[in-house]
Design an enzyme around this catalytic site. Structure first.
Site, PDB file in Angstrom:
ATOM      1  CB  THR A 141      -7.429  -2.716   3.505  1.00 43.48           C
ATOM      2  OG1 THR A 141      -8.534  -2.730   3.998  1.00 43.48           O
ATOM      3  CG2 THR A 141      -6.483  -3.673   4.629  1.00 43.48           C
ATOM      4  CD  GLU A 142      -2.702   2.765   3.691  1.00 47.03           C
ATOM      5  OE1 GLU A 142      -1.648   2.915   4.644  1.00 47.03           O
ATOM      6  OE2 GLU A 142      -2.965   3.867   3.328  1.00 47.03           O
ATOM      7  CB  ALA A 145      -3.956   1.140   8.239  1.00 47.37           C
ATOM      8  CD  GLU A 257     -17.061  -2.949   2.165  1.00 46.33           C
ATOM      9  OE1 GLU A 257     -16.950  -2.002   2.162  1.00 46.33           O
ATOM     10  OE2 GLU A 257     -16.235  -3.903   2.261  1.00 46.33           O
ATOM     11  CD  GLN A 351     -19.774 -33.856  10.308  1.00 46.59           C
ATOM     12  OE1 GLN A 351     -19.104 -33.157   9.843  1.00 46.59           O
ATOM     13  NE2 GLN A 351     -19.975 -35.137  10.818  1.00 46.59           N
TER      14      GLN A 351
HETATM   15  C1  LIG Z   1     -10.318 -11.500   0.543  1.00 48.10           C
HETATM   16  C2  LIG Z   1     -10.319  -9.986   0.938  1.00 48.10           C
HETATM   17  C3  LIG Z   1     -10.712  -9.161   0.300  1.00 48.10           C
HETATM   18  C4  LIG Z   1     -10.751  -7.690   0.549  1.00 48.10           C
HETATM   19  N1  LIG Z   1     -11.179  -6.630  -0.132  1.00 48.10           N
HETATM   20  C5  LIG Z   1     -10.724  -5.530   0.447  1.00 48.10           C
HETATM   21  C6  LIG Z   1     -11.211  -4.401  -0.708  1.00 48.10           C
HETATM   22  O1  LIG Z   1     -11.653  -4.433  -1.703  1.00 48.10           O
HETATM   23  N2  LIG Z   1     -10.863  -2.978  -0.241  1.00 48.10           N
HETATM   24  C7  LIG Z   1     -10.408  -2.677   0.953  1.00 48.10           C
HETATM   25  O2  LIG Z   1     -10.095  -1.601   1.215  1.00 48.10           O
HETATM   26  N3  LIG Z   1      -9.944  -3.606   1.922  1.00 48.10           N
HETATM   27  C8  LIG Z   1     -10.506  -5.161   1.612  1.00 48.10           C
HETATM   28  N4  LIG Z   1     -10.232  -6.152   2.576  1.00 48.10           N
HETATM   29  C9  LIG Z   1      -9.685  -5.645   3.842  1.00 48.10           C
HETATM   30  C10 LIG Z   1     -10.619  -5.863   4.885  1.00 48.10           C
HETATM   31  O3  LIG Z   1     -11.447  -4.916   5.137  1.00 48.10           O
HETATM   32  C11 LIG Z   1      -9.709  -5.960   6.185  1.00 48.10           C
HETATM   33  O4  LIG Z   1      -9.083  -7.410   6.240  1.00 48.10           O
HETATM   34  C12 LIG Z   1     -10.438  -6.332   7.414  1.00 48.10           C
HETATM   35  O5  LIG Z   1     -11.061  -4.771   7.810  1.00 48.10           O
HETATM   36  C13 LIG Z   1      -9.532  -6.431   8.740  1.00 48.10           C
HETATM   37  O6  LIG Z   1      -8.364  -5.404   8.701  1.00 48.10           O
HETATM   38  P1  LIG Z   1      -7.131  -6.420   8.855  1.00 48.10           P
HETATM   39  O7  LIG Z   1      -7.011  -7.486   8.041  1.00 48.10           O
HETATM   40  O8  LIG Z   1      -5.804  -5.399   8.745  1.00 48.10           O
HETATM   41  O9  LIG Z   1      -7.106  -6.995  10.444  1.00 48.10           O
HETATM   42  P2  LIG Z   1      -6.566  -6.057  11.766  1.00 48.10           P
HETATM   43  O10 LIG Z   1      -7.191  -4.896  11.668  1.00 48.10           O
HETATM   44  O11 LIG Z   1      -5.157  -6.313  12.043  1.00 48.10           O
HETATM   45  O12 LIG Z   1      -7.273  -6.902  12.862  1.00 48.10           O
HETATM   46  C14 LIG Z   1      -6.708  -8.120  13.554  1.00 48.10           C
HETATM   47  C15 LIG Z   1      -7.682  -8.781  14.336  1.00 48.10           C
HETATM   48  O13 LIG Z   1      -7.768  -7.941  15.351  1.00 48.10           O
HETATM   49  C16 LIG Z   1      -8.887  -7.685  15.810  1.00 48.10           C
HETATM   50  N5  LIG Z   1      -9.283  -6.255  16.360  1.00 48.10           N
HETATM   51  C17 LIG Z   1      -8.851  -5.306  15.619  1.00 48.10           C
HETATM   52  N6  LIG Z   1      -9.171  -3.998  16.288  1.00 48.10           N
HETATM   53  C18 LIG Z   1      -9.793  -4.339  17.497  1.00 48.10           C
HETATM   54  C19 LIG Z   1     -10.348  -3.804  18.545  1.00 48.10           C
HETATM   55  N7  LIG Z   1     -10.505  -2.321  18.755  1.00 48.10           N
HETATM   56  N8  LIG Z   1     -11.004  -4.715  19.562  1.00 48.10           N
HETATM   57  C20 LIG Z   1     -11.243  -5.933  19.253  1.00 48.10           C
HETATM   58  N9  LIG Z   1     -10.484  -6.626  18.324  1.00 48.10           N
HETATM   59  C21 LIG Z   1      -9.750  -5.878  17.453  1.00 48.10           C
HETATM   60  C22 LIG Z   1      -9.703  -7.781  14.531  1.00 48.10           C
HETATM   61  O14 LIG Z   1     -11.123  -7.962  14.775  1.00 48.10           O
HETATM   62  C23 LIG Z   1      -9.071  -9.064  13.991  1.00 48.10           C
HETATM   63  O15 LIG Z   1      -9.298 -10.294  14.635  1.00 48.10           O
HETATM   64  C24 LIG Z   1     -10.276  -7.291   1.884  1.00 48.10           C
HETATM   65  C25 LIG Z   1      -9.781  -8.656   2.806  1.00 48.10           C
HETATM   66  C26 LIG Z   1      -9.984  -9.557   2.436  1.00 48.10           C
HETATM   67  C27 LIG Z   1      -9.375 -10.878   3.233  1.00 48.10           C
END
Ligand SMILES: Cc1cc2nc3c(=O)[nH]c(=O)nc-3n(C[C@H](O)[C@H](O)[C@H](O)COP(=O)(O)OP(=O)(O)OC[C@H]3O[C@@H](n4cnc5c(N)ncnc54)[C@H](O)[C@@H]3O)c2cc1C
Length: 394
Positions: A141-142, A145, A257, A351
């Site tokens: 994750t970035e 992205a 995962e 609850q």
């Molecule tokens: C505590 C924590 C630990 C994590 N650990 C890791 C890790 O170790 N390594 C790593 O690489 N990542 C990690 N992550 C990242 C995690 O995998 C991402 O947060 C997740 O994949 C969602 O990406 P985003 O947060 O960028 O949300 P976004 O992709 O920006 O999405 C935002 C919203 O839009 C929705 N959305 C996006 N695309 C669509 C679509 N095509 N159709 C409908 N809805 C859509 C999503 O479902 C979401 O509700 C972690 C995240 C958290 C919060």
């Protein structure tokens, strides 16, 4: 109906795909977690991380290498041994953060190194990783992205003898203290599905920086980092698998995962139901234990029904994955079902605990906060629905 006429001793048969041997492991994991993890969880949550020593201790007891071959210092077991460890860590530990930190290392970062790495790479990262001496993290994750993995921008420019990496990663579990990062990078100008490669970055490499330790709603005892890379020189021998073949690795990793998250939720739900039943039998109102009120009894019965259905779905997806069968749909259904169900059950449990559920002491408010990550991490609910729909030809 009088409980005495319902004929069920409460003793459960071993459920497939597990065997007697797996159940023995279940008991020993449960004992270890109850003795050496659960009593410290409050303190670790407060400190915003569990001690690094816990990796060493789990390594010493063999829990980080259950599925890896003995020649690398593992236990020579299989994914089902790992599944037992994951479920019991969650059930007996009651901390999403501890489970996240240990699992991000052993279940998320090490498997791609083992599955796609050379024997030399296995010696460098798997052998000390199994001992808990080196800690790993997975960086996909970035800031720009998340769900749209193919749009990642961290670049690895090819130079003589290796690559120069520039970019950033965020939300990385173990990101603050990881010794090695299995990092997805763009290795072509266009990037996208055919232009991603995995490089193993090491924390002492010049230009590798932990930019922030992130504050979050739950999972308090795990560290979540934001990382920045400025002209990090990475030798060619740190390339994992084929150049530009990284998307295959991402997809292979996601299935496990998502199963790991599903199995963890199964453990968390078992804990919540056990705790809630005990509380409902103990707490009295209007002259009766609250669990004897039909409204509460029925609510707990529904929680148990949903948890059992989620467990059955998860064990079935696990069986398919373990047998090497196609199971993207089943794994995605498990991820979607378990994470929402666990969150709902945690809230219902709170609850039933009334005001005490809202207090820190009972660990129920933590369960609610920890469960909230489930529908987001490892692929959101919306992405799971996309995958399930597409496997149905939609
Ligand atoms: C505590 C924590 C630990 C994590 N650990 C890791 C890790 O170790 N390594 C790593 O690489 N990542 C990690 N992550 C990242 C995690 O995998 C991402 O947060 C997740 O994949 C969602 O990406 P985003 O947060 O960028 O949300 P976004 O992709 O920006 O999405 C935002 C919203 O839009 C929705 N959305 C996006 N695309 C669509 C679509 N095509 N159709 C409908 N809805 C859509 C999503 O479902 C979401 O509700 C972690 C995240 C958290 C919060």
């Amino acid at each position: 109906m009088n409980a005495s006429v319902i004929k069920d001793t409460g003793a459960r048969a071993i459920l497939p795909p597990f065997s007697e041997e797996h159940e023995e492991l279940r008991e020993s994991v449960g004992r270890f977690v109850a003795a050496e993890v659960a009593p410290h969880v409050d303190e670790w949550e407060e400190a915003r991380e569990f001690p690094r020593d816990l990796f060493n201790r789990c390594g010493e007891l063999g829990f980080l290498g259950l599925k890896f071959p003995e020649r690398y210092g593992g236990q020579g077991g299989d994914l089902l041994h790992d599944a037992v460890w994951i479920e019991e860590l969650s059930r007996a530990g009651g901390s999403g953060g501890v489970a996240a930190g240990l699992n991000a290392h052993a279940q998320i970062a090490m498997p791609p190194v083992f599955n796609f790495g050379t024997s030399e790479q296995r010696e460098r990262w798997i052998v000390p990783g199994i001992r808990g001496e080196l800690i790993g993290a997975l960086g996909i994750t970035e800031p720009g992205a998340g769900s749209d993995v193919a749009s990642l921008r961290t670049s690895a420019r090819k130079v003589d003898g290796g690559y120069v990496v520039n970019g950033a990663k965020t939300f990385i579990t173990n990101g603050v203290r990881a010794d090695f990062l299995v990092c997805a990078c763009k290795t072509t100008e266009e990037g996208g599905h055919g232009g991603i490669s995995f490089l193993v970055l090491e924390r002492e490499m010049p230009g590798y920086e932990v930019a922030a330790k992130l504050e979050k709603m739950g999972w308090h005892s795990s560290d979540t980092g934001e990382l920045a890379f400025t002209d990090v020189e990475v030798p060619a021998e740190n390339l994992l698998g084929e150049e530009n073949g990284g998307f295959k690795l991402i997809m292979a990793n996601f299935a496990w995962e998502r199963l790991v998250m599903s199995i963890g939720a199964v453990g968390a739900m078992r804990r919540l139901i056990e705790t809630t039943v005990a509380y409902a039998l103990d707490r009295e109102a209007f002259g009766h234990p609250i669990g004897k009120f039909q409204a509460i009894r029925h609510q707990i019965a529904e929680m148990a029904t949903e948890a059992e259905a989620a467990r059955a779905q998860t064990y079935d997806a696990l069986r398919l994955f373990h047998e090497g069968r196609d199971c993207i749909k089943e794994v995605s259904i498990s991820k979607l079902l378990t994470q929402r169900t666990a969150l709902r059950i945690a809230d219902q449990s709170l609850q039933i605990h009334g005001g005490y559920g809202y207090m820190r002491e009972y660990g129920i408010e933590r369960a609610v906060r920890d469960a909230r990550l489930g529908p987001i991490g490892g692929g959101t609910d919306e992405i799971m629905k996309e995958i399930i729909g597409k496997t149905m030809g939609l």
